[in-house]
Scaffold this motif. Structure first.
Motif, PDB file in Angstrom:
ATOM      1  N   GLY A 186     107.824 -25.648 111.804  1.00  0.00           N
ATOM      2  CA  GLY A 186     108.157 -25.891 110.404  1.00  0.00           C
ATOM      3  C   GLY A 186     109.106 -27.076 110.265  1.00  0.00           C
ATOM      4  O   GLY A 186     108.937 -27.922 109.392  1.00  0.00           O
ATOM      5  N   ARG A 202     106.036 -29.788 110.205  1.00  0.00           N
ATOM      6  CA  ARG A 202     105.649 -29.687 108.800  1.00  0.00           C
ATOM      7  C   ARG A 202     106.577 -30.449 107.858  1.00  0.00           C
ATOM      8  O   ARG A 202     106.116 -31.120 106.937  1.00  0.00           O
ATOM      9  N   TYR A 230      96.945 -19.872 111.590  1.00  0.00           N
ATOM     10  CA  TYR A 230      97.022 -21.292 111.304  1.00  0.00           C
ATOM     11  C   TYR A 230      98.098 -21.949 112.189  1.00  0.00           C
ATOM     12  O   TYR A 230      97.932 -23.041 112.723  1.00  0.00           O
ATOM     13  N   TYR A 231      99.184 -21.210 112.391  1.00  0.00           N
ATOM     14  CA  TYR A 231     100.281 -21.677 113.254  1.00  0.00           C
ATOM     15  C   TYR A 231      99.790 -21.851 114.687  1.00  0.00           C
ATOM     16  O   TYR A 231     100.192 -22.770 115.394  1.00  0.00           O
ATOM     17  N   SER A 232      98.884 -20.951 115.115  1.00  0.00           N
ATOM     18  CA  SER A 232      98.366 -21.028 116.484  1.00  0.00           C
ATOM     19  C   SER A 232      97.535 -22.281 116.685  1.00  0.00           C
ATOM     20  O   SER A 232      97.536 -22.865 117.767  1.00  0.00           O
ATOM     21  N   SER A 242      99.938 -25.028 117.131  1.00  0.00           N
ATOM     22  CA  SER A 242     100.558 -24.874 118.456  1.00  0.00           C
ATOM     23  C   SER A 242      99.592 -25.362 119.522  1.00  0.00           C
ATOM     24  O   SER A 242     100.004 -25.940 120.531  1.00  0.00           O
ATOM     25  N   ALA A 266     107.258 -23.295 119.417  1.00  0.00           N
ATOM     26  CA  ALA A 266     106.113 -22.758 118.682  1.00  0.00           C
ATOM     27  C   ALA A 266     105.738 -21.376 119.232  1.00  0.00           C
ATOM     28  O   ALA A 266     105.401 -20.465 118.470  1.00  0.00           O
ATOM     29  N   SER A 312     105.640 -17.892 117.266  1.00  0.00           N
ATOM     30  CA  SER A 312     104.419 -17.078 117.240  1.00  0.00           C
ATOM     31  C   SER A 312     104.712 -15.657 117.711  1.00  0.00           C
ATOM     32  O   SER A 312     104.181 -14.691 117.161  1.00  0.00           O
ATOM     33  N   ASP A 370      96.860 -24.297 104.071  1.00  0.00           N
ATOM     34  CA  ASP A 370      98.290 -24.576 104.147  1.00  0.00           C
ATOM     35  C   ASP A 370      98.939 -24.415 102.778  1.00  0.00           C
ATOM     36  O   ASP A 370      99.948 -23.739 102.612  1.00  0.00           O
TER      37      ASP A 370
END
Ligand code: TRP
Length: 458
Positions: free
Chosen positions: A26, A30, A106-108, A111, A321, A325, A385
């Protein structure tokens, strides 16, 4: 192996956990691109203001809810159903839980991108001309290959699930988080390199001169959504963490303030790192998810010892990350096992992991198989997103505020907020109450309406 996470923690390990959960992709990945997308300085100012008011207030509320009830968000919202008889209240917990699982998918994928760059830096060591080799690495290679993205995300998720399933989350999170200061030092060293670029005057003007005409209809919801995302609010994670502070005398608002300040400073460092490089590159400024990945390899391969720095940078970034997670999957698992104590942790974690893996298909293939899918003029990943972080997360946050207001009586809140030795806490208490009860819901509502107008007039 136990279903519950250990409840005793000392102050230092609590900070490690909370700051470790807040600082992740983040901040570094991001934040820079949304600052770019929203025109720089004015957005940065709006963001910092919202983080220190709305973000901090909600962080305190989530921690308080956890310390007081010692329950996960889902269990707390179910308890509310029992005391009020209104079944609908349980939806708040479920909504937030589902959102956490979708965000993890989505984070994965992102990552997985980090993992890809990490392997590129490692393999470049075996090439004669590493710089030349790295210059060929570009995000577009990744974007074109959905299966590569899916594979990388699966590896990442498999490691995450194994840690959570074995019940190692606590120890792992603490170990990784204790490496964060080293990461911080590396980033600051790189910052010197980045700030010595001659693009600096333009960058400083871009970042620190607030030109409010650059804000658009959706800027408020972007800023608000990111505040929640980066401080891990709306997920129930901080509620769970608050439970660890049971019986602890520490002053919650002070804890919340420190976590917010560290997180905000890291985000500011991230923009200071990325933009001088982005501005000095001949290419047009990319203000999309590829920004960090576009600029870092170019920069790293241009400085002395850059390959090694790059390798360590992407390794740390991936660990951060991974830490996040683990936190996200742990939140889902802890909520499920709290609700259903008969369900053992390994099973709960595996089921949650598999569900998330299935969801990963959508963001992973968004620029290949689903390339032609366009929702409101956006690609699938951009839409996900935006819908998840700028719309659903603020709604989940308002839901948590609701559970908080309904569960904790004013006297109980006051007892945890006001500290006789700190006269400011008495003044702040009433401001905080107003922010939680009125400002957060009204602001979230306004942000959503403004984004709708933005979409309508586009
Ligand atoms: N705050 C994290 C980041 O900035 C992401 C995140 C959101 C998170 N919710 C979380 C991490 C819950 C751990 C637990 O990258």
């Amino acid at each position: 192996m136990s279903n519950k996470r250990s409840s005793f923690r000392n102050r230092f390990s609590f900070y490690l956990l909370a700051i470790g959960s807040a600082c992740g992709l983040g901040n570094l990945w991001r934040f820079p691109y949304i600052v770019g997308e929203n025109g720089g300085g004015a957005f940065l100012l709006l963001y910092v203001f919202l983080a220190l008011t709305v973000g901090l207030s909600l962080l305190i509320a989530e921690l308080m809810l956890g310390r007081f009830t010692e329950l996960s968000l889902l269990a707390a919202s179910r308890k509310l159903v029992q005391s009020s008889g209104k079944k609908g209240y349980a939806l708040i917990g479920w909504f937030s839980l589902l959102l956490t699982a979708i965000i993890l998918s989505y984070y994965s994928v992102i990552s997985g991108w980090v993992l890809h760059y990490l392997t590129q830096f490692v393999t470049s060591l075996y090439h004669e001309d590493s710089v030349q080799y790295l210059s060929k690495t570009s995000v577009s290679v990744l974007l074109q290959s959905g299966s590569l993205q899916f594979m990388l995300a699966s590896v990442h998720l498999l490691i995450t699930t194994t840690v959570v399933l074995k019940g190692f989350s606590d120890g792992f999170e603490q170990k990784i988080a204790s490496l964060l200061p080293l990461f911080g030092i590396l980033v600051i060293v790189l910052l010197f390199g980045s700030l010595s670029r001659d693009s600096n005057r333009d960058v400083l003007r871009f970042l620190f001169y607030p030109d409010f005409s650059k804000l658009n209809w959706s800027s408020l919801s972007h800023a608000l959504g990111h505040v929640f995302f980066t401080l891990s609010l709306g997920f129930g994670t901080m509620v769970t963490f608050g439970g660890y502070l049971k019986g602890n005398e520490d002053h919650l608002p002070t804890i919340g303030l420190r976590v917010t300040i560290v997180d905000t400073l890291i985000s500011i460092v991230a923009v200071l790192l990325v933009f001088p490089i982005a501005f000095s590159s001949s290419k047009q400024l990319a203000t999309d998810p590829s920004l960090l990945f576009d600029v870092m390899p170019v920069f790293l391969s241009s400085i002395k010892g850059g390959i090694l720095f790059g390798l360590i940078f992407f390794l740390f970034l991936w660990l951060a990350a991974l830490n996040a997670s683990i936190g996200l999957l742990e939140t889902v698992t802890a909520n499920i096992t709290d609700m259903n104590p008969k369900l053992r942790r390994p099973l709960a974690a595996s089921l949650a992991g598999m569900f998330v893996l299935f969801l990963t298909v959508f963001p992973a293939f968004s620029s290949s198989i689903f390339k032609n899918v366009s929702i409101l003029g956006r690609s699938l990943i951009e839409f996900l997103d935006s819908a998840l972080i700028n719309v659903c997360l603020p709604i989940a946050a308002v839901g948590i505020v609701f559970v908080f207001v309904k569960t904790l009586k004013p006297a109980q809140r006051e007892k945890m907020f006001v500290n006789d030795k700190m006269p400011t806490s008495i003044v702040m208490y009433s401001h905080w109450g107003v922010i939680i009860k009125w400002v957060v819901p009204i602001l979230v509502g306004t942000a959503l309406v403004m984004s709708l107008i933005g979409v309508a007039i586009r």
